[in-house]
Design a protein around this motif. Structure first.
Motif, short mmCIF file in Angstrom:
data_model
loop_
_atom_site.label_atom_id
_atom_site.label_comp_id
_atom_site.label_asym_id
_atom_site.label_seq_id
_atom_site.Cartn_x
_atom_site.Cartn_y
_atom_site.Cartn_z
N ARG A 117 0.82 -1.04 0.03
CA ARG A 117 0.10 -0.26 0.23
C ARG A 117 0.79 1.18 0.20
N LEU A 118 0.74 1.99 -0.88
CA LEU A 118 1.28 3.76 -0.67
C LEU A 118 0.62 4.61 -1.66
N GLY A 119 0.26 5.27 -0.06
CA GLY A 119 -0.62 6.63 -0.31
C GLY A 119 -1.98 5.93 -0.67
N LYS A 120 -2.90 6.62 -1.22
CA LYS A 120 -4.05 6.00 -1.95
C LYS A 120 -4.50 4.57 -2.57
N LEU A 121 -3.24 3.84 -3.32
CA LEU A 121 -3.07 3.04 -3.79
C LEU A 121 -2.64 1.31 -3.36
N THR A 122 -2.54 0.32 -4.04
CA THR A 122 -1.98 -1.25 -3.25
C THR A 122 -1.55 -0.91 -4.46
N ASP A 123 0.09 -1.93 -3.87
CA ASP A 123 0.47 -3.20 -4.96
C ASP A 123 0.94 -2.47 -6.26
N VAL A 124 2.03 -1.24 -5.47
CA VAL A 124 2.63 -0.67 -6.34
C VAL A 124 3.82 -1.20 -6.16
N THR A 125 5.38 -0.42 -7.39
CA THR A 125 6.38 -0.44 -7.35
C THR A 125 6.72 1.25 -7.78
N LEU A 126 7.49 1.44 -6.74
CA LEU A 126 8.15 2.74 -7.10
C LEU A 126 9.99 2.84 -7.81
N ALA A 127 10.19 3.24 -8.53
CA ALA A 127 11.47 3.64 -9.17
C ALA A 127 11.74 4.92 -8.86
N VAL A 128 13.16 5.08 -8.58
CA VAL A 128 14.02 6.23 -7.89
C VAL A 128 15.44 6.52 -8.78
N PHE A 129 15.09 6.58 -10.03
CA PHE A 129 16.48 6.87 -10.84
C PHE A 129 17.85 7.84 -10.70
N HIS A 130 18.53 7.40 -11.03
CA HIS A 130 19.28 8.18 -10.58
C HIS A 130 19.75 8.74 -8.77
N VAL A 131 20.16 7.79 -8.21
CA VAL A 131 20.19 7.81 -7.41
C VAL A 131 21.85 8.12 -6.94
N SER A 132 22.80 8.66 -5.87
CA SER A 132 24.28 8.39 -5.74
C SER A 132 23.42 8.34 -3.94
N ASP A 133 24.70 8.06 -3.45
CA ASP A 133 25.36 8.11 -2.55
C ASP A 133 24.23 7.06 -1.48
N PHE A 134 24.27 5.64 -1.95
CA PHE A 134 22.71 4.67 -2.01
C PHE A 134 22.52 4.25 -0.57
N GLN A 135 22.56 4.04 0.53
CA GLN A 135 21.94 3.79 1.72
C GLN A 135 20.63 3.92 2.21
N ILE A 136 19.81 3.59 2.57
CA ILE A 136 18.96 3.05 3.25
C ILE A 136 19.10 3.14 4.97
N THR A 137 18.51 4.88 4.82
CA THR A 137 18.51 5.34 7.09
C THR A 137 16.57 5.96 6.76
N ALA A 138 16.06 5.37 8.21
CA ALA A 138 15.21 5.77 8.44
C ALA A 138 15.43 7.06 9.34
N GLU A 139 14.41 7.89 8.93
CA GLU A 139 14.06 9.41 9.18
C GLU A 139 13.02 9.40 9.46
N GLY A 140 12.51 8.89 10.49
CA GLY A 140 11.03 9.64 11.07
C GLY A 140 9.86 8.23 10.01
N ASP A 141 8.79 9.01 9.26
CA ASP A 141 7.79 8.60 8.16
C ASP A 141 8.84 7.92 6.75
N ARG A 142 9.58 8.87 6.87
CA ARG A 142 10.49 8.57 5.21
C ARG A 142 11.78 7.41 5.28
N ILE A 143 12.30 7.23 4.84
CA ILE A 143 13.61 6.51 4.23
C ILE A 143 14.60 7.40 3.90
N ARG A 144 15.68 7.97 3.79
CA ARG A 144 15.99 8.44 2.91
C ARG A 144 17.71 7.41 2.40
N ILE A 145 17.00 7.58 1.55
CA ILE A 145 17.61 5.75 0.13
C ILE A 145 19.61 6.74 -0.80
#
Length: 191
Positions: A117-145
């Motif tokens: 579930r993402l926002g108002k929808l279910t069954d969703v893949t999110l793709a983020v292109f052009h990410v540098s310094d990739f690292q998954i870090t939880a910051e509250g209700d968001r995740i820094r990537i």
């Protein structure tokens, strides 16, 4: 047609104006995915502050043959660190994904996230292109990537990340399959 930004819309543009509701949607998306000064170019339009030579409208157009042609930002958005695209920004995704790719793809530094579930929808893949310094870090209700990682297509003076949403748990679909799977970002969190 000249817009209030001083840039021209092509005569064959499907959308005739960048409205207040589009601006509100882009602001909301910037708050979800970017740092404090982030700006989103979505709803078919780039931020007005980008270089004068950069197109303002990148949404759907009607071709000379009368057929609809999807634009680069028809079902995608660009995330910038500032209105002129020259500043950096962290890149975030909402919490709640159940799987993700392990590392950026080699050709376009894309990371994918699957959400039941993402926002108002279910069954969703999110793709983020052009990410540098990739690292998954939880910051509250968001995740820094990571950070913005892509140079601008027509200008080396700005950087961005390109974000798309797809129906289903599809990972990063082949380029030819993406158009049929894309979801309008504005419908995920608004409208």
């Amino acid at each position: 047609m000249l817009t209030k930004t001083g840039k021209f819309l092509p005569l064959n543009a499907v959308i005739s104006a960048y409205t207040d509701s589009m601006a509100a949607s882009d602001k909301q998306l910037a708050q979800i995915f970017g740092g404090p000064n982030a700006v989103v170019g979505g709803n078919g339009f780039e931020p007005a502050g980008l270089a004068a030579s950069y197109p303002f409208y990148r949404g759907d157009i009607i071709g000379d043959d009368g057929k609809l042609r999807r634009g680069h930002l028809s079902y995608a958005m660009h995330l910038y660190g500032s209105a002129d695209g020259k500043c950096d920004s962290p890149v975030y995704v909402p919490a709640g994904f159940t799987s993700h790719s392990n590392e950026p793809s080699p050709t376009d530094a894309a990371i994918t996230f699957y959400y039941p579930r993402l926002g108002k929808l279910t069954d969703v893949t999110l793709a983020v292109f052009h990410v540098s310094d990739f690292q998954i870090t939880a910051e509250g209700d968001r995740i820094r990537i990571g950070n913005l990682g892509g140079p601008g297509g027509s200008s080396a003076f700005y950087k961005h990340s390109h974000i798309e949403f797809y129906r289903g748990n599809v990972g990063l679909p082949a380029a030819a399959a993406r158009a049929a799977l894309r979801i309008d970002p504005a419908t995920v969190f608004g409208k």
